[in-house]
Every structure is written in C-alpha cells, then in structure tokens.
Design a protein around this motif. Sequence first.
Motif, PDB file in Angstrom:
ATOM      1  N   GLU A 270       0.822  -1.214   0.000  1.00  0.00           N
ATOM      2  CA  GLU A 270       0.000   0.000   0.000  1.00  0.00           C
ATOM      3  C   GLU A 270       0.854   1.262   0.000  1.00  0.00           C
ATOM      4  O   GLU A 270       0.441   2.305  -0.516  1.00  0.00           O
ATOM      5  N   ALA A 271       2.064   1.158   0.569  1.00  0.00           N
ATOM      6  CA  ALA A 271       2.984   2.297   0.593  1.00  0.00           C
ATOM      7  C   ALA A 271       3.798   2.414  -0.695  1.00  0.00           C
ATOM      8  O   ALA A 271       4.629   3.313  -0.818  1.00  0.00           O
ATOM      9  N   GLY A 272       3.567   1.479  -1.646  1.00  0.00           N
ATOM     10  CA  GLY A 272       4.247   1.546  -2.936  1.00  0.00           C
ATOM     11  C   GLY A 272       5.569   0.824  -3.014  1.00  0.00           C
ATOM     12  O   GLY A 272       6.357   1.066  -3.934  1.00  0.00           O
ATOM     13  N   ASP A 273       5.839  -0.105  -2.091  1.00  0.00           N
ATOM     14  CA  ASP A 273       7.115  -0.818  -2.059  1.00  0.00           C
ATOM     15  C   ASP A 273       7.112  -1.939  -3.100  1.00  0.00           C
ATOM     16  O   ASP A 273       6.419  -2.947  -2.954  1.00  0.00           O
ATOM     17  N   ALA A 274       7.909  -1.774  -4.168  1.00  0.00           N
ATOM     18  CA  ALA A 274       7.939  -2.748  -5.257  1.00  0.00           C
ATOM     19  C   ALA A 274       8.497  -4.090  -4.803  1.00  0.00           C
ATOM     20  O   ALA A 274       8.069  -5.151  -5.284  1.00  0.00           O
ATOM     21  N   LYS A 275       9.468  -4.069  -3.920  1.00  0.00           N
ATOM     22  CA  LYS A 275      10.041  -5.317  -3.414  1.00  0.00           C
ATOM     23  C   LYS A 275       8.985  -6.114  -2.658  1.00  0.00           C
ATOM     24  O   LYS A 275       8.900  -7.344  -2.789  1.00  0.00           O
TER      25      LYS A 275
END
Length: 371
Positions: free
Chosen positions: A315-320
């Motif tokens: 949700e925070a945009g962390d691709a990993k």
Amino acid sequence: MSLAVVLAQVVRARGDRAEAARLYRLAAEAGEAAASNDLGVMAAEDGDLTAAEAHYRRAVDAGVGPATHNLAVLVWERGDPEQAESLFRRAADAGSALSMNELGVLLSDRGAHDEAEVQFRRAAGLDNPQAANNLGRLIEERAPQEAEQLYRTALRHHSAEARYNLAELLARQGRHPESEKLHRQGAAAGDPLAMNCLGLLHAGRGDYAGAARWYERAIAGGNINSLYNFGLVRGKQGRAAEEELYRRAIEAGQPNALNALAVVLDERGAKEEAERLYRDAITAGITDGLCNLAMLLQEDGRIDEATRFYRRAVEAGDAKAMNNLGLLSFDQGDPDAAETLFRSGLAAGNESAAVNLLLLLTGRLNPDTPE
C-alpha cells in the motif's frame, strides 16, 4: 534616547549585563518606555520568560513597536499561536517587516498558504531576506523561476538558508555545477547542511572517501542526517563503524537510522533487536521498515503477521514487497493474486517481479525465499 540608555547599550556591548540592566531600569523608571523592551530582551536571553513578558507588556502598553513583535515571538514559542497571531498582525499593520514574515510563517504552518503569501510578499517588499526566502519556498513548486529570483535576492543579504534552498532547486533542475558551487560556498561558510549535501554528491559519484570527509565535517557541525549518511558510506566501504554511526544517529533522533541499523543486525543474525528496531522505524514513519520486518517475520515462520506487513508495504508503494507478497501468495495457492502483485511490481520497476511474472505465465515458477 536618554543618557542612561546610551550608557546601557555601551556596557552591554562590553559584556557587563548587570550594569546594563541597572541602567535600563533607571531609564524605564524615568519614563523611557523603550528601555522596558530592552529589559525584556535581556530577560529572555537569560531564560527568564516571565520577567521578559512583563517588561514587553509594559513597553507594548506604552506604544513601543518592537516590543509588540518581541512579545508575539515569546507567546508563540510558549505555545499560544492565537495570541501570537493577534500581536504579529498588530505589529505588521504598524509596518514591522519582521512581524509580517513571522505572521507568514505562522499562517503557513497552519495551512493558510494564500494569506501567508500575502504577508511574505509584504515583508519581502520591505527588503526582508527571510521573507524572500520563505516566499521562495512557498511558491517554488508552482513558480520555480520566481522562487529562484527570490532566493538570489535573499542570498545578496547573505542568507545561508536561501543559498541552500537555491542550490537544491538548481540540483532538481539538473543545474549541478552551479548547485555544487553554492554548496561549496555554504560549506566554506560553515553550513553543515551544505557539507552533508557535498557528502551526498561525492557518494553518488562513488567517491566514498570524499563523502566521508564531508560527512565528518557535517557531523562536527551538528547535522544528524550526516550520521546516517556516513553509516551508509561506511557500509559500502565494508567498515564496521557503520553500526556505531547508526546508533549515534538514532540517539540524535534520525529515524532512517532505525531501519538501517536493523538491516545490519538482521544480516548479522541479531534478529530480536532487529525486529524491535524495524518496529520502531515503522512507528516513526519509515515505510522501508515494513517490507524488511515482513521478511524477518516470514523467515521466522510467522506468516500471517508477515502477510499483514507485506500488505502495508504494498500500500505504501514498495515494489520489493509486491514481489515478495506475490511469491507468498503463489506459495499459498493463489496464483491470480500472485500475478496481480507481480504486475504491480513490474510497473514499479522491480526486476525480480518481472522475472517471476514470466515464470508464472510460463508455468515455471517455484516459490522461493524473498529477494
């Protein structure tokens, strides 16, 4: 101006504060209201804010303009913004550029940006360099060219903050040589923010020794971000000192160091302390800690909790985290969710997500540990 006030100014400049205060009191008792403001300034410098307020109020009641501004600053720092705003407005309406600027800051802090801009422009029009700098910061995103001119105007008045803001604006515009030149001027003038930026520049070029020298100077100047940045450089150099630097940064209140130290400890096998630090980093708003904590929890077999933190990281945009949660979803028998997450990771630039999406679509994906 009475002789007592003149003498008070002289002895105060020489460092005899007790005699200066005695002379100011004589002048105030003789009816020179401005001396009450001077007594307020001295009391504030000594940390006696109760006495300072009493002196300022007597001067304000007698119509001493600077005292209104000084009283506004005092009550604002004490935590009474409403009274401070009223006093700043009174002083600003009387022509105080200092109060116009401070009123702008107060209004900006509470989100009243349009009115703050009006006040900054009023003060900047009276050659207040702080207002020019503050106005530049306020309008920089929508009017970068005007912001640049405002920073340059403030810089002509030797504003260190304007020099830093101008250098950063130029860097964002790709005008790196002039940006670096300004940061070097700032560093030569003793600005630790500029020293930290020079450290970042050298680190970005792979010159870790040069970066370390600038970070050490910035740390000596009190810049806590340099403790964290120096730790990153030490890590790249394979130096064990990174842990000490991260701990010092944490003690100084640098939240990114919580996550950075947790990574070091996690890799070293000190899982319990690493987990605590990841959680502290998350509480401090460091979203990188979400995925890192999820990986630690997954490795420890706490899958449900790991999933929750992966979802928060996604949700925070962390691709990993998108890639790792995709693998976890596939392992739990949900290839559709895995495909969605891999596609999100691919769109966010994660190479592992791209590879795993290809393997999934071609039927060759085997779940593995997180990257």
